[in-house]
Design a protein around this motif. Structure first.
Motif, PDB file in Angstrom:
ATOM      1  N   GLY A 290       0.781  -1.221   0.000  1.00  0.00           N
ATOM      2  CA  GLY A 290       0.000   0.000   0.000  1.00  0.00           C
ATOM      3  C   GLY A 290       0.812   1.270   0.000  1.00  0.00           C
ATOM      4  N   VAL A 291       2.143   1.174  -0.020  1.00  0.00           N
ATOM      5  CA  VAL A 291       2.979   2.369  -0.058  1.00  0.00           C
ATOM      6  C   VAL A 291       2.789   3.065  -1.405  1.00  0.00           C
ATOM      7  CG1 VAL A 291       5.338   3.259   0.009  1.00  0.00           C
ATOM      8  CG2 VAL A 291       4.655   1.423   1.554  1.00  0.00           C
ATOM      9  N   LEU A 292       2.519   4.358  -1.351  1.00  0.00           N
ATOM     10  CA  LEU A 292       2.289   5.152  -2.560  1.00  0.00           C
ATOM     11  C   LEU A 292       3.538   5.954  -2.880  1.00  0.00           C
ATOM     12  CD1 LEU A 292       0.347   6.313  -4.754  1.00  0.00           C
ATOM     13  CD2 LEU A 292      -0.277   8.076  -3.070  1.00  0.00           C
ATOM     14  N   SER A 293       3.985   5.872  -4.123  1.00  0.00           N
ATOM     15  CA  SER A 293       5.140   6.626  -4.591  1.00  0.00           C
ATOM     16  C   SER A 293       4.696   7.579  -5.699  1.00  0.00           C
ATOM     17  CB  SER A 293       6.221   5.682  -5.119  1.00  0.00           C
ATOM     18  OG  SER A 293       7.251   6.404  -5.779  1.00  0.00           O
ATOM     19  N   LEU A 294       4.976   8.858  -5.497  1.00  0.00           N
ATOM     20  CA  LEU A 294       4.714   9.878  -6.520  1.00  0.00           C
ATOM     21  C   LEU A 294       6.049  10.459  -6.946  1.00  0.00           C
ATOM     22  CD1 LEU A 294       1.650  11.805  -4.997  1.00  0.00           C
ATOM     23  CD2 LEU A 294       1.621   9.903  -6.615  1.00  0.00           C
ATOM     24  N   GLN A 295       6.414  10.226  -8.187  1.00  0.00           N
ATOM     25  CA  GLN A 295       7.676  10.743  -8.715  1.00  0.00           C
ATOM     26  C   GLN A 295       7.358  11.796  -9.773  1.00  0.00           C
ATOM     27  OE1 GLN A 295      10.415   8.407 -11.358  1.00  0.00           O
ATOM     28  NE2 GLN A 295      11.839   8.638  -9.642  1.00  0.00           N
ATOM     29  N   PHE A 296       7.784  13.030  -9.499  1.00  0.00           N
ATOM     30  CA  PHE A 296       7.472  14.162 -10.374  1.00  0.00           C
ATOM     31  C   PHE A 296       8.682  14.526 -11.225  1.00  0.00           C
ATOM     32  CE2 PHE A 296       4.718  14.517  -6.678  1.00  0.00           C
ATOM     33  CZ  PHE A 296       3.489  14.743  -7.249  1.00  0.00           C
ATOM     34  N   MET A 297       8.433  14.734 -12.500  1.00  0.00           N
ATOM     35  CA  MET A 297       9.465  15.185 -13.425  1.00  0.00           C
ATOM     36  C   MET A 297       9.311  16.692 -13.614  1.00  0.00           C
ATOM     37  SD  MET A 297      10.390  13.933 -17.307  1.00  0.00           S
ATOM     38  CE  MET A 297       9.056  14.860 -18.090  1.00  0.00           C
ATOM     39  N   VAL A 298      10.333  17.432 -13.223  1.00  0.00           N
ATOM     40  CA  VAL A 298      10.290  18.893 -13.263  1.00  0.00           C
ATOM     41  C   VAL A 298      11.286  19.388 -14.297  1.00  0.00           C
ATOM     42  CG1 VAL A 298      10.549  21.018 -11.942  1.00  0.00           C
ATOM     43  CG2 VAL A 298       9.664  18.959 -10.823  1.00  0.00           C
ATOM     44  N   GLU A 299      10.811  20.202 -15.236  1.00  0.00           N
ATOM     45  CA  GLU A 299      11.677  20.811 -16.228  1.00  0.00           C
ATOM     46  C   GLU A 299      12.219  22.128 -15.668  1.00  0.00           C
ATOM     47  OE1 GLU A 299       9.352  21.258 -19.718  1.00  0.00           O
ATOM     48  OE2 GLU A 299       8.977  19.101 -19.965  1.00  0.00           O
ATOM     49  N   VAL A 300      13.541  22.244 -15.625  1.00  0.00           N
ATOM     50  CA  VAL A 300      14.176  23.429 -15.051  1.00  0.00           C
ATOM     51  C   VAL A 300      14.737  24.302 -16.168  1.00  0.00           C
ATOM     52  CG1 VAL A 300      14.720  22.244 -12.897  1.00  0.00           C
ATOM     53  CG2 VAL A 300      16.364  22.191 -14.770  1.00  0.00           C
ATOM     54  N   GLU A 301      15.205  25.485 -15.772  1.00  0.00           N
ATOM     55  CA  GLU A 301      15.749  26.428 -16.746  1.00  0.00           C
ATOM     56  C   GLU A 301      16.950  25.815 -17.459  1.00  0.00           C
ATOM     57  OE1 GLU A 301      16.707  29.965 -14.671  1.00  0.00           O
ATOM     58  OE2 GLU A 301      14.680  30.312 -13.939  1.00  0.00           O
ATOM     59  N   GLY A 302      17.055  26.099 -18.753  1.00  0.00           N
ATOM     60  CA  GLY A 302      18.159  25.570 -19.533  1.00  0.00           C
ATOM     61  C   GLY A 302      17.871  24.229 -20.165  1.00  0.00           C
ATOM     62  N   GLY A 303      16.638  23.721 -20.010  1.00  0.00           N
ATOM     63  CA  GLY A 303      16.264  22.455 -20.620  1.00  0.00           C
ATOM     64  C   GLY A 303      16.593  21.226 -19.807  1.00  0.00           C
ATOM     65  N   GLY A 304      17.049  21.398 -18.567  1.00  0.00           N
ATOM     66  CA  GLY A 304      17.355  20.248 -17.721  1.00  0.00           C
ATOM     67  C   GLY A 304      16.108  19.648 -17.099  1.00  0.00           C
ATOM     68  N   ILE A 305      16.283  18.488 -16.503  1.00  0.00           N
ATOM     69  CA  ILE A 305      15.186  17.768 -15.859  1.00  0.00           C
ATOM     70  C   ILE A 305      15.627  17.327 -14.468  1.00  0.00           C
ATOM     71  CG2 ILE A 305      13.762  15.677 -15.926  1.00  0.00           C
ATOM     72  CD1 ILE A 305      13.773  15.819 -18.934  1.00  0.00           C
ATOM     73  N   SER A 306      14.752  17.536 -13.489  1.00  0.00           N
ATOM     74  CA  SER A 306      14.990  17.067 -12.126  1.00  0.00           C
ATOM     75  C   SER A 306      13.783  16.269 -11.666  1.00  0.00           C
ATOM     76  CB  SER A 306      15.238  18.242 -11.169  1.00  0.00           C
ATOM     77  OG  SER A 306      16.525  18.789 -11.363  1.00  0.00           O
ATOM     78  N   PHE A 307      13.984  15.485 -10.621  1.00  0.00           N
ATOM     79  CA  PHE A 307      12.917  14.643 -10.103  1.00  0.00           C
ATOM     80  C   PHE A 307      12.700  14.924  -8.622  1.00  0.00           C
ATOM     81  CE2 PHE A 307      14.446  12.388 -13.816  1.00  0.00           C
ATOM     82  CZ  PHE A 307      13.266  11.985 -14.431  1.00  0.00           C
ATOM     83  N   VAL A 308      11.429  14.947  -8.236  1.00  0.00           N
ATOM     84  CA  VAL A 308      11.027  15.103  -6.844  1.00  0.00           C
ATOM     85  C   VAL A 308      10.208  13.875  -6.478  1.00  0.00           C
ATOM     86  CG1 VAL A 308       9.826  16.539  -5.160  1.00  0.00           C
ATOM     87  CG2 VAL A 308      10.977  17.612  -7.107  1.00  0.00           C
TER      88      VAL A 308
END
Length: 342
Positions: A290-308
Motif C-alpha cells: 500500500g505504499v504510494l510513490s509519486l515521482q514528479f518530473m520537473v523541467e528546469v531552466e536551460g532544458g534540464g530535468i529534475s525529479f522530486v
C-alpha cells in the motif's frame, strides 16, 4: 559518523549555479518539514525530509544543474588489519529548510510571475508567443540572473550560500546539525501493483477540486478496467470523487494487474501540491503493502530535468475500514448488475 573534512582546510564541496530560482522551486516542493537531511556526493546533492515516518519527500539536485560542481572526499585512513580500502563517508548533515528557502529567495526567486500556472491571462506575450520561456526583458536575457555559490567545509562547519546579483553580494552561513539518518519508507519495486504516468497538472486539478470538501482522507483506487483510476475524498462536509478515463491524453502509461485500493491522509497528499503544480509529468506507483510513490518530473531552466519523489504510508485498516469495504462491495455488486444490463 567519521570525519570527512576540517573547517580550517579547503572545502570538500563547492558549486556554482547560474540561477537560485530553480534551486528554490525544487526545494520548495518539500517544505512541509522544518529540517532537511542533506547528503553530498560527487553526483549531486540530496535533500530529504520526512514527517512522523509516514511521509517522505526527496529532491536530488544533479550536478548537471550547476555550472561548476566539485566534491572532493578525503581518502579514508586504511585500517591496519584490513587490506581492503573502505569507501569514504559522504558528507551528511541537517539544515533548517525554512532558513535555506528564505536565503534562496532574497533576490525574489519566488516571484509569482515566474511560477507555472500563475501567469496572468492578460499577458499575451508571455502566454501566447513564448509560453513558459523568458522573454527579451527577463533577468536571464539581460544578464541579471545572478549567481548562487554553495560550499561546505566539513563536520561542524556551516553550509555557506553566497548570492550575487546586479553587483549586490549576500553571504549566508546556515548552521548544520547532526544527521538523524531516518530509514527510508520501503517501496517494493519487485511487488509493484500499480504504475500510472500522467500529466502532473491533471493530478493537481483533481486534488484541488477534492480539497473543497475539507476532506480528511483520500481513497485511491485503480482498476484494470473502467473506471480505471478513481480519487475519492471523504470529510465532514461530504464526499467527492474524480475518475480518470484510460487514454493517451490522460493516462500515458497504465499498468494495473488487479484492483488496488488504499487510503491516505489527505493533508499528506496535499503537501505534494507544489510539486504537482510545478512538474510536467508524474509517475504514480503503488506496491502490495500500500505504499504510494509519486515521482514528479520537473523541467528546469536551460532544458534540464529534475525529479522530486514522495512516498506515503497508507492508513492501517481496522474494523471501521472493513465495514466500509463491505458497503463498497455491495455497491460494486449493484454496479456489476447494471453493467450486465448494458
Amino acid at each position: 559518523m567519521s570525519t570527512v573534512g576540517e573547517a580550517d582546510g579547503p572545502p570538500i564541496f563547492k558549486s556554482v549555479s547560474s540561477s537560485a530560482r530553480q534551486l528554490f522551486q525544487l526545494l520548495n516542493c518539500i517544505r512541509f518539514a522544518p529540517k532537511a537531511q542533506v547528503q553530498i556526493s560527487p553526483e549531486g546533492i540530496r535533500f530529504a525530509v520526512e514527517e512522523s515516518r509516514v511521509m517522505q519527500g526527496i529532491v536530488f539536485l544533479d550536478k548537471a544543474l550547476f555550472t561548476t560542481f566539485n566534491c572532493t572526499l578525503p581518502d579514508p585512513e586504511p585500517a591496519a588489519d584490513d587490506a581492503d580500502a573502505e569507501a569514504p563517508d559522504l558528507p551528511n548533515f541537517q539544515v533548517s529548510l525554512a532558513a535555506l528557502l528564505e536565503t534562496l529567495q532574497i533576490f525574489g526567486a519566488a516571484d509569482p510571475t515566474n511560477a507555472r500556472f500563475l501567469k496572468s491571462e492578460n499577458d499575451g506575450y508571455s502566454s501566447n508567443i513564448r509560453p513558459g520561456r523568458p522573454n527579451a526583458f527577463s533577468n536571464q536575457a539581460l544578464g541579471m540572473a545572478g549567481i548562487c555559490r554553495l560550499s561546505y567545509a566539513g563536520i561542524g562547519s556551516p553550509f555557506s550560500i553566497i548570492l550575487e546579483e546586479s553587483g549586490v553580494t549576500t553571504t549566508c552561513n546556515l548552521n548544520t546539525y547532526e544527521p538523524e539518518n531516518p530509514e527510508e519508507i520501503p517501496f517494493q519495486r519487485d511487488a509493484m501493483q500499480v504504475k500510472i504516468i500522467m500529466q502532473a497538472r491533471w493530478l493537481f486539478d483533481a486534488v484541488s477540486e477534492l480539497s473543497a470538501t475539507s476532506p480528511t482522507r483520500l481513497d485511491i483506487t485503480a482498476y484494470p478496467a473502467a473506471p480505471y483510476l478513481s480519487l475519492s475524498a471523504v470529510g465532514p462536509l461530504g464526499s467527492a470523487s474524480v475518475e480518470f478515463a484510460k487514454g493517451r491524453e490522460l493516462l500515458e502509461t497504465f499498468t494495473v494487474a488487479e484492483k488496488w485500493a488504499q487510503s491516505y491522509k489527505f493533508e499528506m497528499i496535499k503537501s505534494a501540491a507544489e510539486a504537482m503544480r510545478l512538474a510536467s509529468k508524474v509517475s504514480v506507483r503503488g506496491d502490495e503493502q500500500g505504499v504510494l510513490s509519486l515521482q514528479f518530473m520537473v523541467e528546469v531552466e536551460g532544458g534540464g530535468i529534475s525529479f522530486v519523489d514522495f512516498r506515503f504510508v497508507p492508513f492501517i485498516r481496522g474494523e471501521d475500514d472493513e465495514e466500509e469495504d463491505e458497503e463498497e462491495g455491495s455497491e460494486e455488486d449493484e454496479y456489476g448488475d447494471e453493467e450486465d444490463l448494458l
